[in-house]
Write a protein that holds these residues in place. Structure first.
Motif, PDB file in Angstrom:
ATOM      1  N   GLU A  42       0.818  -1.210   0.000  1.00 25.32           N
ATOM      2  CA  GLU A  42       0.000   0.000   0.000  1.00 25.32           C
ATOM      3  C   GLU A  42       0.854   1.264   0.000  1.00 25.32           C
ATOM      4  OE1 GLU A  42      -2.962  -0.143  -0.547  1.00 25.32           O
ATOM      5  OE2 GLU A  42      -3.870  -1.944   0.296  1.00 25.32           O
ATOM      6  N   SER A 126     -12.321   4.341   7.310  1.00 26.48           N
ATOM      7  CA  SER A 126     -11.712   5.540   6.732  1.00 26.48           C
ATOM      8  C   SER A 126     -10.428   5.193   5.989  1.00 26.48           C
ATOM      9  CB  SER A 126     -11.433   6.565   7.835  1.00 26.48           C
ATOM     10  OG  SER A 126     -10.967   7.778   7.286  1.00 26.48           O
ATOM     11  N   TRP A 127      -9.661   4.247   6.549  1.00 18.68           N
ATOM     12  CA  TRP A 127      -8.429   3.803   5.894  1.00 18.68           C
ATOM     13  C   TRP A 127      -8.732   3.163   4.537  1.00 18.68           C
ATOM     14  CZ3 TRP A 127      -3.161   3.746   6.389  1.00 18.68           C
ATOM     15  CH2 TRP A 127      -2.476   2.770   5.676  1.00 18.68           C
ATOM     16  N   ARG A 128      -9.730   2.266   4.484  1.00 19.13           N
ATOM     17  CA  ARG A 128     -10.066   1.611   3.223  1.00 19.13           C
ATOM     18  C   ARG A 128     -10.547   2.624   2.187  1.00 19.13           C
ATOM     19  NH1 ARG A 128      -7.040  -1.662   2.495  1.00 19.13           N
ATOM     20  NH2 ARG A 128      -8.247  -2.293   0.670  1.00 19.13           N
ATOM     21  N   THR A 129     -11.274   3.641   2.640  1.00 17.44           N
ATOM     22  CA  THR A 129     -11.707   4.692   1.713  1.00 17.44           C
ATOM     23  C   THR A 129     -10.504   5.434   1.152  1.00 17.44           C
ATOM     24  OG1 THR A 129     -13.794   4.983   2.911  1.00 17.44           O
ATOM     25  CG2 THR A 129     -13.089   6.782   1.492  1.00 17.44           C
ATOM     26  N   ILE A 131      -7.393   4.322   0.855  1.00 16.24           N
ATOM     27  CA  ILE A 131      -6.648   3.446  -0.045  1.00 16.24           C
ATOM     28  C   ILE A 131      -7.371   3.307  -1.381  1.00 16.24           C
ATOM     29  CG2 ILE A 131      -5.839   1.076  -0.390  1.00 16.24           C
ATOM     30  CD1 ILE A 131      -4.154   2.769   1.523  1.00 16.24           C
ATOM     31  N   ALA A 132      -8.705   3.204  -1.339  1.00 12.20           N
ATOM     32  CA  ALA A 132      -9.474   3.101  -2.585  1.00 12.20           C
ATOM     33  C   ALA A 132      -9.300   4.361  -3.436  1.00 12.20           C
ATOM     34  CB  ALA A 132     -10.951   2.869  -2.272  1.00 12.20           C
ATOM     35  N   GLU A 133      -9.298   5.523  -2.784  1.00 14.61           N
ATOM     36  CA  GLU A 133      -9.102   6.776  -3.520  1.00 14.61           C
ATOM     37  C   GLU A 133      -7.705   6.841  -4.130  1.00 14.61           C
ATOM     38  OE1 GLU A 133      -9.960   9.672  -0.565  1.00 14.61           O
ATOM     39  OE2 GLU A 133     -12.144   9.576  -0.859  1.00 14.61           O
ATOM     40  N   GLN A 134      -6.701   6.397  -3.368  1.00 15.47           N
ATOM     41  CA  GLN A 134      -5.339   6.399  -3.891  1.00 15.47           C
ATOM     42  C   GLN A 134      -5.200   5.458  -5.082  1.00 15.47           C
ATOM     43  OE1 GLN A 134      -2.843   5.449  -0.543  1.00 15.47           O
ATOM     44  NE2 GLN A 134      -2.948   7.510   0.324  1.00 15.47           N
ATOM     45  N   ARG A 135      -5.827   4.276  -4.996  1.00 15.71           N
ATOM     46  CA  ARG A 135      -5.772   3.342  -6.108  1.00 15.71           C
ATOM     47  C   ARG A 135      -6.480   3.916  -7.328  1.00 15.71           C
ATOM     48  NH1 ARG A 135      -7.193  -2.309  -2.891  1.00 15.71           N
ATOM     49  NH2 ARG A 135      -5.096  -2.656  -2.013  1.00 15.71           N
ATOM     50  N   ALA A 136      -7.608   4.580  -7.107  1.00 13.69           N
ATOM     51  CA  ALA A 136      -8.328   5.190  -8.225  1.00 13.69           C
ATOM     52  C   ALA A 136      -7.480   6.278  -8.888  1.00 13.69           C
ATOM     53  CB  ALA A 136      -9.656   5.781  -7.739  1.00 13.69           C
ATOM     54  N   GLU A 137      -6.776   7.053  -8.070  1.00  7.62           N
ATOM     55  CA  GLU A 137      -5.896   8.092  -8.625  1.00  7.62           C
ATOM     56  C   GLU A 137      -4.773   7.471  -9.452  1.00  7.62           C
ATOM     57  OE1 GLU A 137      -4.507  10.385  -5.364  1.00  7.62           O
ATOM     58  OE2 GLU A 137      -6.446  11.358  -4.989  1.00  7.62           O
TER      59      GLU A 137
END
Length: 489
Positions: A42, A126-129, A131-137
Motif C-alpha cells: 500500500e 476511513s483507511w479503506r476509503t 486506499i481506494a481513492e489512492q488506487r483510483a488516482e
C-alpha cells in the motif's frame, strides 16, 4: 468509550482526510504520538503531528512487532523502546491490514485501550476509503499515460501500435476521424477534460495535450461527411468552462491524424478572434500534394544523411528517433522536449547532431522551411515514374500550379490596404523570426510587431506564433510569389 467521544471519532473519520484527523484526535486524548502504517504494497503511512521519530522506529526496533501483529500471529504487542511505552494494535482483519502504533510516556490505561478499540472500526473504514481513492488516482494516472502514449504513436505514424493499445482501453480508434482542439484558461483544464468526455461521448478519445497546457485534444469518429455542429458542442462545453474555445479539423483517415491535428490547431487560432468561440479549418491546398514525385525525390535526397544514419552505440537515437525529433522541434520549438518526453538538454544535443549530419544551420528560417517540407514529403516506398535523381529545390516551385497555390495562400495579404502586413511578414522571415531586429527594421515596438503578426494569423486562418505553425508554408508562398526568396539577414 462515552457516546460523545465515539460520535466525534465517527465525524472525523467520515470527513475529508479522515484518517489523519482521527489520529490527531486520538493523539490529543492519549497525550502521545500515533502512526497508522499500511502493508508494504500500500505504501501508505499516516501520522499524527510530530511523529517523525516514531515513523523511523517502524523500520528499526519496532519492525518485528509490527510484522507479527499485521500477520495476525499475535493480537497486539506492548514494548518499551527509546524511552517510550509503545503499543502495537491491529486495525481490520489479517493478513494485509494496517497497524496502529501508539507511543507515549507511560503504559496505556484501561480507559485508553477501550478508546482505541472503539476507534478501530471507524478508523478501518476511513483507511479503506483512503486506499481506494489512492488506487483510483493511480489508475486514472495510468489511464491518462496510456492514452497519451496512443496519441504519441498516432503522431509518429505508428498506427498498428496505437490501435492495439487503444483496443485494450476502449474505445477502439475510428478509421475516419475529426480532430477537435479545445482550449481553456490557465487553470481550467482539470474541468475541461472530463467535460469533453461528457460532451463528445464514449466513442471519442479525449487526451490532455502533452505540449500545450491549456489544450485538450479530442479524436472523434467522423463517419458522416458533414462537420459536427460545433455550436452545439461549444455551448455544452462553456456551461462548465465559460472561456472554452474550439478548433475543428476536416475528416481525415486515422493514418493522417497529424494532418487533422494541425488543421484543428490552425482553426483554434481563428476561433480565438470569433465571438462564437469556434472555427472549422478552411483548406487552401496542400503544397506536398502539388509537388508529387519530384518533391518526394528531392525530400529523400535532402534527408538522405539522416535516413542512412546508424548509431554508433545501441543506446543512441536511431534514424527514426532523429527524424521524429527534428519534426517535433520544427513544429513545437523548445516544447518538443515535452512532446518527446526527453530532457531539454537531450533535445539540444540531438539537434546539434542532426545539424552536423545534414551539414545545415538549423537556426535559419530557410533551412527550417526546407527541412519541414522534406519531412512532409518523405516516403521511402518506390513510386513508378519517379525521377531517378532529385531535382534542385529551386526548380520544384517553377510550375503554374505551385504559383497558383502561392497566390491563394497569400491572397488575404495582397490587397493594397494590407501591404504593411505583407512587408512585416517578409521582414520577419528575413531576420529569422527574431523580434528585436524585425521591430527595429520596421521602426515599431515588439508589442506592435506581435499585434501585426496576430492580425496576419487572423486573416490567414493559420497559427504562426505558436507551433504547429503555418510559417513554413507562408515562407514558401512568399518565395514563389516574389522574384526570389526573402533575403537572409
Amino acid at each position: 468509550m462515552p457516546s460523545q467521544q465515539l460520535r466525534r471519532v465517527c465525524q472525523e473519520a467520515t470527513g475529508p482526510d479522515g484518517v489523519r484527523r482521527v489520529l490527531e484526535l486520538l493523539a490529543r486524548r492519549l497525550a502521545g504520538e500515533i502512526v497508522l502504517a499500511g502493508p508494504a504494497e500500500e505504501r501508505a503511512v499516516v501520522t499524527s503531528s510530530g511523529a517523525d521519530r516514531l515513523v523511523r522506529m517502524l523500520g528499526g526496533e519496532l519492525a518485528e512487532d509490527v510484522a507479527r501483529v499485521r500477520a495476525g500471529h499475535v493480537d497486539a504487542a506492548a514494548v518499551h523502546a527509546s524511552g517510550y511505552d509503545v503499543a502495537v494494535l491491529p486495525v481490520g482483519p489479517p493478513p494485509a491490514r494496517p497497524v496502529l502504533v501508539v507511543a507515549r510516556r507511560g503504559p496505556l490505561t484501561a480507559e485508553q485501550r477501550s478508546l482505541l478499540a472503539d476507534a478501530a472500526n471507524p478508523l478501518w473504514l476511513s483507511w479503506r476509503t483512503m486506499i481506494a481513492e489512492q488506487r483510483a488516482e493511480r489508475l486514472d494516472a495510468a489511464d491518462a499515460a496510456v492514452r497519451e502514449s496512443v496519441l504519441h504513436l498516432l503522431m509518429v505514424g505508428q498506427l498498428s501500435g496505437a490501435r492495439r493499445t487503444a483496443e485494450a482501453l476502449r474505445p477502439a480508434l475510428p478509421d475516419l476521424a475529426r480532430v477537435h482542439i479545445v482550449e481553456g484558461g490557465p487553470d481550467s483544464r482539470g474541468l475541461l477534460t472530463p467535460r469533453c468526455r461528457e460532451v463528445f461521448g464514449t466513442a471519442a478519445w479525449v487526451v490532455p495535450c502533452p505540449v500545450h497546457s491549456r489544450h485538450v485534444i479530442v479524436i472523434a469518429p467522423a463517419e458522416a461527411d458533414a462537420v459536427p455542429p460545433p455550436a452545439h458542442l461549444i455551448r455544452e462545453l462553456t456551461e462548465r468552462v465559460p472561456e472554452a474555445r474550439m478548433g475543428v479539423g476536416t475528416r481525415v483517415a486515422l493514418r493522417d491524424i497529424v494532418v487533422g491535428y494541425k488543421q484543428a490547431f490552425h482553426a483554434l487560432s481563428v476561433a480565438r478572434h470569433r465571438p462564437e468561440r469556434y472555427a472549422g479549418f478552411s483548406p487552401r491546398g496542400e503544397l506536398g500534394e502539388l509537388l508529387g514525385h519530384a518533391g518526394r525525390a528531392w525530400a529523400a535526397s535532402t534527408l538522405a544523411p539522416l535516413l542512412a544514419y546508424r548509431p554508433a552505440r545501441p543506446q543512441d537515437p536511431d534514424a527514426f528517433e532523429l527524424l521524429a525529433t527534428l519534426l517535433s522541434w520544427l513544429e513545437f520549438g523548445s516544447r518538443a522536449a515535452s512532446q518527446l518526453k526527453i530532457h531539454r538538454n537531450t533535445l539540444s544535443a540531438r539537434l546539434q547532431h542532426i545539424g552536423a549530419e545534414l551539414d545545415r544551420d538549423l537556426t535559419r528560417v530557410a533551412t527550417q522551411a526546407e527541412l519541414y517540407l522534406a519531412l512532409q514529403l518523405i516516403d521511402e516506398r518506390p513510386h513508378p515514374g519517379a525521377p531517378a535523381e532529385a531535382v534542385e529545390f529551386t526548380t520544384l516551385f517553377d510550375r503554374p500550379e505551385i504559383r497558383r497555390w502561392a497566390a491563394l495562400q497569400l491572397s488575404p495579404l495582397l490587397p493594397a490596404n494590407r501591404r504593411t502586413l505583407l512587408t512585416t511578414v517578409r521582414a520577419w522571415f528575413q531576420h529569422d523570426l527574431r523580434t528585436a531586429p524585425v521591430a527595429a527594421a520596421l521602426g515599431i515596438s515588439a508589442h506592435g510587431l506581435r499585434k501585426r503578426l496576430a492580425r496576419v494569423e487572423e486573416l490567414l486562418g493559420r497559427a504562426l506564433l505558436v507551433g504547429p505553425s503555418a510559417r513554413y508554408d507562408l515562407y514558401h508562398a512568399l518565395r514563389v510569389h516574389t522574384d526570389s526568396a526573402p533575403t537572409q539577414a
